[in-house]
Design a protein around this motif. Structure first.
Motif, PDB file in Angstrom:
ATOM      1  N   GLU A  54       0.723  -1.199  -0.037  1.00 22.59           N
ATOM      2  CA  GLU A  54      -0.087   0.124   0.020  1.00 22.59           C
ATOM      3  C   GLU A  54       0.791   1.224   0.031  1.00 22.59           C
ATOM      4  OE1 GLU A  54      -2.604  -0.320   3.253  1.00 22.59           O
ATOM      5  OE2 GLU A  54      -3.173  -2.230   2.893  1.00 22.59           O
ATOM      6  N   SER A  55       2.211   1.204   0.055  1.00 22.02           N
ATOM      7  CA  SER A  55       2.826   2.296   0.303  1.00 22.02           C
ATOM      8  C   SER A  55       2.813   3.087  -0.958  1.00 22.02           C
ATOM      9  CB  SER A  55       4.545   1.935   0.556  1.00 22.02           C
ATOM     10  OG  SER A  55       5.367   3.143   0.351  1.00 22.02           O
ATOM     11  N   PRO A  56       2.721   4.541  -0.756  1.00 20.85           N
ATOM     12  CA  PRO A  56       2.641   5.434  -1.957  1.00 20.85           C
ATOM     13  C   PRO A  56       4.084   5.677  -2.614  1.00 20.85           C
ATOM     14  CG  PRO A  56       2.460   6.836   0.032  1.00 20.85           C
ATOM     15  CD  PRO A  56       2.485   4.958   0.501  1.00 20.85           C
ATOM     16  N   PHE A  57       5.202   4.948  -2.073  1.00 23.33           N
ATOM     17  CA  PHE A  57       6.492   5.139  -2.383  1.00 23.33           C
ATOM     18  C   PHE A  57       7.172   3.954  -2.649  1.00 23.33           C
ATOM     19  CE2 PHE A  57       5.658   7.689   1.758  1.00 23.33           C
ATOM     20  CZ  PHE A  57       5.326   8.876   1.274  1.00 23.33           C
ATOM     21  N   PRO A  58       7.965   4.084  -3.789  1.00 19.34           N
ATOM     22  CA  PRO A  58       8.727   2.782  -4.137  1.00 19.34           C
ATOM     23  C   PRO A  58      10.077   2.645  -3.242  1.00 19.34           C
ATOM     24  CG  PRO A  58       9.337   4.786  -5.744  1.00 19.34           C
ATOM     25  CD  PRO A  58       7.989   5.044  -4.750  1.00 19.34           C
ATOM     26  N   ARG A  59      10.513   3.726  -2.464  1.00 19.21           N
ATOM     27  CA  ARG A  59      11.372   3.467  -1.643  1.00 19.21           C
ATOM     28  C   ARG A  59      11.295   4.551  -0.577  1.00 19.21           C
ATOM     29  NH1 ARG A  59      16.526   1.397  -3.464  1.00 19.21           N
ATOM     30  NH2 ARG A  59      17.637   2.769  -1.825  1.00 19.21           N
ATOM     31  N   PHE A  60      11.656   4.134   0.577  1.00 21.99           N
ATOM     32  CA  PHE A  60      11.173   4.940   1.909  1.00 21.99           C
ATOM     33  C   PHE A  60      12.101   4.659   2.799  1.00 21.99           C
ATOM     34  CE2 PHE A  60       8.551   1.249   1.529  1.00 21.99           C
ATOM     35  CZ  PHE A  60       8.759   0.664   2.696  1.00 21.99           C
ATOM     36  N   ALA A  61      11.958   5.699   4.187  1.00 22.37           N
ATOM     37  CA  ALA A  61      12.826   5.632   5.273  1.00 22.37           C
ATOM     38  C   ALA A  61      11.559   4.995   6.260  1.00 22.37           C
ATOM     39  CB  ALA A  61      13.258   6.797   5.850  1.00 22.37           C
ATOM     40  N   LEU A  62      11.796   4.330   7.154  1.00 21.87           N
ATOM     41  CA  LEU A  62      10.765   3.622   8.180  1.00 21.87           C
ATOM     42  C   LEU A  62      11.156   4.183   9.507  1.00 21.87           C
ATOM     43  CD1 LEU A  62       8.299   1.590   8.331  1.00 21.87           C
ATOM     44  CD2 LEU A  62      10.163   0.042   8.645  1.00 21.87           C
ATOM     45  N   ALA A  63      10.140   4.639  10.260  1.00 23.82           N
ATOM     46  CA  ALA A  63      10.299   4.919  11.614  1.00 23.82           C
ATOM     47  C   ALA A  63       9.069   4.263  12.293  1.00 23.82           C
ATOM     48  CB  ALA A  63      10.023   6.448  11.777  1.00 23.82           C
ATOM     49  N   GLY A  64       9.123   3.706  13.556  1.00 19.54           N
ATOM     50  CA  GLY A  64       8.245   3.173  14.039  1.00 19.54           C
ATOM     51  C   GLY A  64       8.244   3.347  15.756  1.00 19.54           C
ATOM     52  N   LEU A  65       7.063   2.976  16.214  1.00 19.46           N
ATOM     53  CA  LEU A  65       7.111   2.803  17.662  1.00 19.46           C
ATOM     54  C   LEU A  65       6.403   1.809  18.156  1.00 19.46           C
ATOM     55  CD1 LEU A  65       7.311   4.582  20.511  1.00 19.46           C
ATOM     56  CD2 LEU A  65       4.774   4.733  20.232  1.00 19.46           C
ATOM     57  N   SER A  66       7.183   0.824  19.149  1.00 15.77           N
ATOM     58  CA  SER A  66       6.505  -0.308  19.626  1.00 15.77           C
ATOM     59  C   SER A  66       6.433  -1.301  18.523  1.00 15.77           C
ATOM     60  CB  SER A  66       5.074   0.063  20.239  1.00 15.77           C
ATOM     61  OG  SER A  66       4.808  -1.188  20.744  1.00 15.77           O
ATOM     62  N   ILE A  67       5.170  -1.741  18.210  1.00 18.13           N
ATOM     63  CA  ILE A  67       5.063  -2.677  16.928  1.00 18.13           C
ATOM     64  C   ILE A  67       5.534  -2.142  15.675  1.00 18.13           C
ATOM     65  CG2 ILE A  67       2.744  -2.164  16.215  1.00 18.13           C
ATOM     66  CD1 ILE A  67       2.095  -5.057  16.108  1.00 18.13           C
ATOM     67  N   GLY A  68       5.500  -1.019  15.485  1.00 23.57           N
ATOM     68  CA  GLY A  68       6.145  -0.267  14.448  1.00 23.57           C
ATOM     69  C   GLY A  68       7.589  -0.568  14.320  1.00 23.57           C
ATOM     70  N   CYS A  69       8.389  -0.704  15.423  1.00 31.24           N
ATOM     71  CA  CYS A  69       9.845  -0.980  15.382  1.00 31.24           C
ATOM     72  C   CYS A  69       9.958  -2.330  14.922  1.00 31.24           C
ATOM     73  CB  CYS A  69      10.329  -0.449  16.653  1.00 31.24           C
ATOM     74  SG  CYS A  69      10.294   1.385  16.982  1.00 31.24           S
ATOM     75  N   LEU A  70       9.183  -3.188  15.369  1.00 29.07           N
ATOM     76  CA  LEU A  70       9.660  -4.744  14.953  1.00 29.07           C
ATOM     77  C   LEU A  70       9.438  -4.789  13.651  1.00 29.07           C
ATOM     78  CD1 LEU A  70       7.070  -6.396  17.886  1.00 29.07           C
ATOM     79  CD2 LEU A  70       9.667  -6.064  17.820  1.00 29.07           C
ATOM     80  N   LEU A  71       8.937  -4.087  12.853  1.00 31.51           N
ATOM     81  CA  LEU A  71       8.844  -4.222  11.489  1.00 31.51           C
ATOM     82  C   LEU A  71      10.174  -4.206  11.034  1.00 31.51           C
ATOM     83  CD1 LEU A  71       5.891  -1.989  10.266  1.00 31.51           C
ATOM     84  CD2 LEU A  71       6.016  -4.548  10.275  1.00 31.51           C
ATOM     85  N   TYR A  72      11.095  -2.922  11.772  1.00 28.60           N
ATOM     86  CA  TYR A  72      12.385  -2.866  11.332  1.00 28.60           C
ATOM     87  C   TYR A  72      13.336  -4.258  11.483  1.00 28.60           C
ATOM     88  CZ  TYR A  72      17.047  -0.978  10.668  1.00 28.60           C
ATOM     89  OH  TYR A  72      18.135  -0.559  10.469  1.00 28.60           O
ATOM     90  N   THR A  73      13.147  -5.011  12.485  1.00 32.46           N
ATOM     91  CA  THR A  73      14.012  -6.099  12.794  1.00 32.46           C
ATOM     92  C   THR A  73      13.251  -7.458  12.229  1.00 32.46           C
ATOM     93  OG1 THR A  73      12.828  -6.400  14.805  1.00 32.46           O
ATOM     94  CG2 THR A  73      14.743  -4.968  14.756  1.00 32.46           C
ATOM     95  N   SER A  74      12.091  -7.179  11.721  1.00 31.08           N
ATOM     96  CA  SER A  74      11.471  -8.513  11.044  1.00 31.08           C
ATOM     97  C   SER A  74      11.958  -8.905   9.593  1.00 31.08           C
ATOM     98  CB  SER A  74      10.006  -8.324  10.918  1.00 31.08           C
ATOM     99  OG  SER A  74       9.489  -8.230  12.400  1.00 31.08           O
ATOM    100  N   PRO A  75      12.170 -10.056   9.278  1.00 32.35           N
ATOM    101  CA  PRO A  75      12.438 -10.364   7.972  1.00 32.35           C
ATOM    102  C   PRO A  75      11.480  -9.771   6.910  1.00 32.35           C
ATOM    103  CG  PRO A  75      12.588 -12.387   8.997  1.00 32.35           C
ATOM    104  CD  PRO A  75      11.821 -11.245  10.167  1.00 32.35           C
ATOM    105  N   SER A  76      11.891  -9.293   5.673  1.00 36.81           N
ATOM    106  CA  SER A  76      11.137  -8.706   4.730  1.00 36.81           C
ATOM    107  C   SER A  76      10.362  -9.708   3.946  1.00 36.81           C
ATOM    108  CB  SER A  76      11.932  -7.955   3.703  1.00 36.81           C
ATOM    109  OG  SER A  76      11.171  -7.840   2.701  1.00 36.81           O
ATOM    110  N   PRO A  77       8.929  -9.315   4.038  1.00 37.01           N
ATOM    111  CA  PRO A  77       8.165 -10.353   3.097  1.00 37.01           C
ATOM    112  C   PRO A  77       8.460 -10.824   1.708  1.00 37.01           C
ATOM    113  CG  PRO A  77       6.884  -8.630   4.117  1.00 37.01           C
ATOM    114  CD  PRO A  77       8.233  -8.346   4.292  1.00 37.01           C
ATOM    115  N   ARG A  78       9.513  -9.909   1.224  1.00 35.55           N
ATOM    116  CA  ARG A  78       9.910  -9.955  -0.124  1.00 35.55           C
ATOM    117  C   ARG A  78      11.032 -10.986  -0.363  1.00 35.55           C
ATOM    118  NH1 ARG A  78       9.814  -3.744  -2.608  1.00 35.55           N
ATOM    119  NH2 ARG A  78       7.578  -3.791  -2.455  1.00 35.55           N
ATOM    120  N   ASP A  79      11.637 -11.283   1.034  1.00 37.39           N
ATOM    121  CA  ASP A  79      12.787 -12.223   0.959  1.00 37.39           C
ATOM    122  C   ASP A  79      12.481 -13.650   0.691  1.00 37.39           C
ATOM    123  OD1 ASP A  79      14.565 -10.186   1.564  1.00 37.39           O
ATOM    124  OD2 ASP A  79      14.529 -10.593   3.780  1.00 37.39           O
TER     125      ASP A  79
END
Length: 79
Positions: A54-79
């Motif tokens: 759903e991202s409107p961006f092809p490339r982006f920076a990501l910032a998150g709080l709590s569960i949002g931070c877990l996205l950064y450390t989780s394996p990418s669904p594209r892997d």
């Protein structure tokens, strides 16, 4: 051409876009912000997948709080 950098701000569990309203306002002109609605999904993998789809961006920076931070450390669904 805008110099605003694409930035996705992921709220914490039980939070929504209101969490980031001051950052979105403060970063106006520097960042093009998007806050996804992760409340429709029931796992980190599902949230990550939806953000990538759903991202409107092809490339982006990501910032998150709590569960949002877990996205950064989780394996990418594209892997």
């Amino acid at each position: 051409m805008s110099s605003a950098q694409p930035l996705i701000l992921v709220p914490g569990l039980l939070c929504d876009a209101l969490l980031w309203q001051h950052q979105v306002t403060g970063l106006a002109g520097r960042a093009s912000c998007w806050v996804p609605d992760h409340t429709r999904h029931d796992s980190i993998a599902a949230i990550a997948s939806a953000i990538l789809q759903e991202s409107p961006f092809p490339r982006f920076a990501l910032a998150g709080l709590s569960i949002g931070c877990l996205l950064y450390t989780s394996p990418s669904p594209r892997d």
